[in-house]
Scaffold this motif. Structure first.
Motif, short mmCIF file in Angstrom:
data_model
loop_
_atom_site.label_atom_id
_atom_site.label_comp_id
_atom_site.label_asym_id
_atom_site.label_seq_id
_atom_site.Cartn_x
_atom_site.Cartn_y
_atom_site.Cartn_z
N ARG A 125 0.81 -1.21 0.00
CA ARG A 125 0.00 0.00 0.00
C ARG A 125 0.85 1.27 0.00
O ARG A 125 0.50 2.26 -0.65
N LYS A 126 1.98 1.24 0.71
CA LYS A 126 2.79 2.46 0.80
C LYS A 126 3.43 2.83 -0.54
O LYS A 126 3.78 3.99 -0.76
N PHE A 127 3.56 1.85 -1.45
CA PHE A 127 4.12 2.14 -2.77
C PHE A 127 3.06 2.76 -3.70
O PHE A 127 3.37 3.61 -4.53
N PHE A 128 1.82 2.30 -3.57
CA PHE A 128 0.77 2.72 -4.50
C PHE A 128 -0.08 3.88 -3.99
O PHE A 128 -0.79 4.50 -4.77
N LYS A 129 -0.03 4.13 -2.69
CA LYS A 129 -0.75 5.26 -2.07
C LYS A 129 -2.22 5.24 -2.48
O LYS A 129 -2.91 4.24 -2.27
N ASP A 130 -2.73 6.33 -3.11
CA ASP A 130 -4.16 6.38 -3.43
C ASP A 130 -4.51 5.50 -4.64
O ASP A 130 -5.69 5.34 -4.96
N ASP B 218 -3.40 -13.65 -3.00
CA ASP B 218 -4.02 -12.38 -3.37
C ASP B 218 -2.99 -11.29 -3.67
O ASP B 218 -3.32 -10.30 -4.35
N THR B 219 -1.78 -11.46 -3.16
CA THR B 219 -0.78 -10.39 -3.28
C THR B 219 -0.46 -10.01 -4.72
O THR B 219 -0.50 -8.82 -5.07
N PRO B 220 -0.14 -10.98 -5.61
CA PRO B 220 0.20 -10.57 -6.99
C PRO B 220 -0.95 -9.90 -7.71
O PRO B 220 -0.75 -8.96 -8.48
N TYR B 221 -2.18 -10.34 -7.45
CA TYR B 221 -3.31 -9.75 -8.15
C TYR B 221 -3.58 -8.33 -7.65
O TYR B 221 -3.86 -7.43 -8.45
N GLN C 58 6.62 -0.98 -15.61
CA GLN C 58 5.68 -1.14 -14.50
C GLN C 58 5.67 -2.59 -13.98
O GLN C 58 5.57 -2.82 -12.77
N LEU C 59 5.79 -3.55 -14.87
CA LEU C 59 5.80 -4.95 -14.45
C LEU C 59 7.07 -5.28 -13.66
O LEU C 59 7.03 -6.07 -12.70
N ILE C 60 8.20 -4.69 -14.05
CA ILE C 60 9.43 -4.88 -13.28
C ILE C 60 9.27 -4.29 -11.89
O ILE C 60 9.64 -4.91 -10.87
N LEU C 61 8.70 -3.08 -11.83
CA LEU C 61 8.43 -2.46 -10.54
C LEU C 61 7.51 -3.34 -9.71
O LEU C 61 7.75 -3.55 -8.51
N GLY C 62 6.46 -3.85 -10.35
CA GLY C 62 5.53 -4.73 -9.65
C GLY C 62 6.21 -5.98 -9.11
O GLY C 62 5.87 -6.45 -8.02
N GLY C 63 7.18 -6.50 -9.85
CA GLY C 63 7.91 -7.68 -9.39
C GLY C 63 8.68 -7.41 -8.11
O GLY C 63 8.69 -8.25 -7.19
N PHE C 64 9.34 -6.25 -8.04
CA PHE C 64 10.08 -5.90 -6.82
C PHE C 64 9.12 -5.69 -5.64
O PHE C 64 9.40 -6.13 -4.52
N ILE C 65 8.00 -5.03 -5.90
CA ILE C 65 7.02 -4.81 -4.83
C ILE C 65 6.44 -6.14 -4.36
O ILE C 65 6.23 -6.35 -3.16
N LEU C 66 6.20 -7.05 -5.29
CA LEU C 66 5.69 -8.38 -4.94
C LEU C 66 6.66 -9.12 -4.04
O LEU C 66 6.27 -9.69 -3.01
N LEU C 67 7.93 -9.12 -4.41
CA LEU C 67 8.93 -9.82 -3.61
C LEU C 67 9.00 -9.22 -2.20
O LEU C 67 9.02 -9.95 -1.20
N TYR C 68 9.01 -7.89 -2.14
CA TYR C 68 9.04 -7.21 -0.85
C TYR C 68 7.82 -7.58 0.00
O TYR C 68 7.93 -7.89 1.19
N ALA D 49 5.53 -13.10 5.00
CA ALA D 49 6.08 -14.33 5.55
C ALA D 49 6.62 -14.10 6.96
O ALA D 49 6.51 -14.98 7.84
N ILE D 50 7.16 -12.92 7.19
CA ILE D 50 7.72 -12.59 8.51
C ILE D 50 6.63 -12.13 9.48
O ILE D 50 6.57 -12.58 10.62
N GLY D 51 5.74 -11.27 9.00
CA GLY D 51 4.76 -10.64 9.89
C GLY D 51 3.41 -11.33 9.97
O GLY D 51 2.58 -10.95 10.79
N GLY D 52 3.16 -12.34 9.11
CA GLY D 52 1.89 -13.05 9.15
C GLY D 52 0.73 -12.17 8.75
O GLY D 52 0.86 -11.26 7.93
N VAL D 53 -0.45 -12.42 9.34
CA VAL D 53 -1.66 -11.71 8.91
C VAL D 53 -1.56 -10.20 9.12
O VAL D 53 -2.21 -9.44 8.42
N ASN D 54 -0.75 -9.77 10.08
CA ASN D 54 -0.62 -8.34 10.33
C ASN D 54 0.10 -7.62 9.20
O ASN D 54 -0.01 -6.39 9.08
#
Length: 288
Positions: free
Chosen positions: A195-200, A239-242, A255-265, A271-276
């Motif tokens: 969310r912080k990457f895409f903002k509004d 749900d994350t990639p969609y 944009q797809l390359i950017l999306g790939g980095f955001i997806l990995l992040y 994986a670390i923070g779970g549902v939160n």
């Protein structure tokens, strides 16, 4: 348009949080933050006005036309997700009657029906119900149309955030749930890392169709308020990639390359923070 208080604490003490636009029509809407930290659309279309915002041919849950490469790819992911959901849910309820609230075109119902379940689908969209009916799924426009039935499993896959009358919803669910029945809810997570990457432009804002924006603790509070306790939680990695693809400005290579980095992040954070820290999460609930 109508104005409603916070569904979590009931307060009307709020402040502007973010202005977003309808990703299909460009109309601007205001999201506010309550004093309890819950965010929601204010004001919002009333129940008669909202229907028009669901009839766009590009609205994903109701699509019936030829799909793009990315839709087909997500269809494959969705197929794997249905198997995962089935395996998880049947550890609680091995067989029975299913009601999917806001079930869209019926892919979840169709899968459970193929496994021997008796299924019903509720959705306010005529288009969605017509698609579901082609799979011989029993459909209803309103929950109030369902009489003298009890369901072992009631599901809401990304539909809770669309419901206008939350109090009536949970009152009706109590009436429709069989003894020892379970309730499964999945929602986008307002704390999603991407969310912080895409903002509004973050797709799960989805104004004005999404009326509320939950994190785990807020959903827990709402469920307790209406007589349910969470038995199990799961991060919905699928749900994350969609969500990211829908949030990109275009499908250009950059944009797809950017999306790939955001997806990995985002996947690492989840994986670390779970549902939160997930893009979306689900909860399996029983009555208190």
């Amino acid at each position: 348009m109508e104005s409603k208080n916070c569904i979590i604490c009931g307060s009307d003490n709020k402040e502007p949080y973010l202005q977003v636009t309808d990703r299909f029509g460009g109309e601007a809407f205001q999201i506010v933050k309550c004093e309890c930290d819950f965010t929601y659309l204010y004001p919002r279309p009333n129940q008669n006005e909202i229907y028009a915002y669901y009839e766009n041919d590009k609205y994903e849950p109701h699509r019936s036309q030829e799909k793009s490469y990315f839709d087909n790819l997500y269809g494959w992911v969705q197929g794997r997700a249905l198997k995962w959901k089935y395996k998880l849910i049947t550890t609680f309820i091995p067989m029975g009657n299913l009601l999917d609230i806001g079930g869209g075109s019926g892919s979840f119902c169709a899968y459970f029906q193929s496994k021997g379940w008796t299924v019903s689908l509720q959705d306010s969209s005529v288009k969605a119900r017509n698609i579901a009916s082609k799979s011989n799924i029993s459909t209803q426009e309103y929950l109030s149309d369902i009489n003298n039935e009890k369901f072992n499993l009631i599901t809401m896959w990304h539909s809770l955030e669309h419901i206008h009358d939350i109090k009536l919803l949970f009152s009706t669910i109590h009436t429709l749930t069989a003894k020892d029945g379970i309730l499964v809810i999945a929602v986008p997570n307002i704390n999603a890392p991407e969310r912080k990457f895409f903002k509004d432009n973050w797709a799960p804002w989805d104004a004005p169709r999404h009326l509320y924006h939950f994190n785990y603790s807020q959903l827990d509070r709402l469920l307790i308020k209406h007589g349910w306790k969470i038995e199990q939680t799961k991060t919905m990695f699928q749900d994350t990639p969609y969500n990211i693809l829908l949030s990109l400005k275009s499908n250009s290579p950059l944009q797809l390359i950017l999306g790939g980095f955001i997806l990995l992040y985002s996947l690492i954070k989840a994986a670390i923070g779970g549902v939160n820290s997930s893009s979306s999460f689900m909860v399996i609930c029983k009555r208190i």
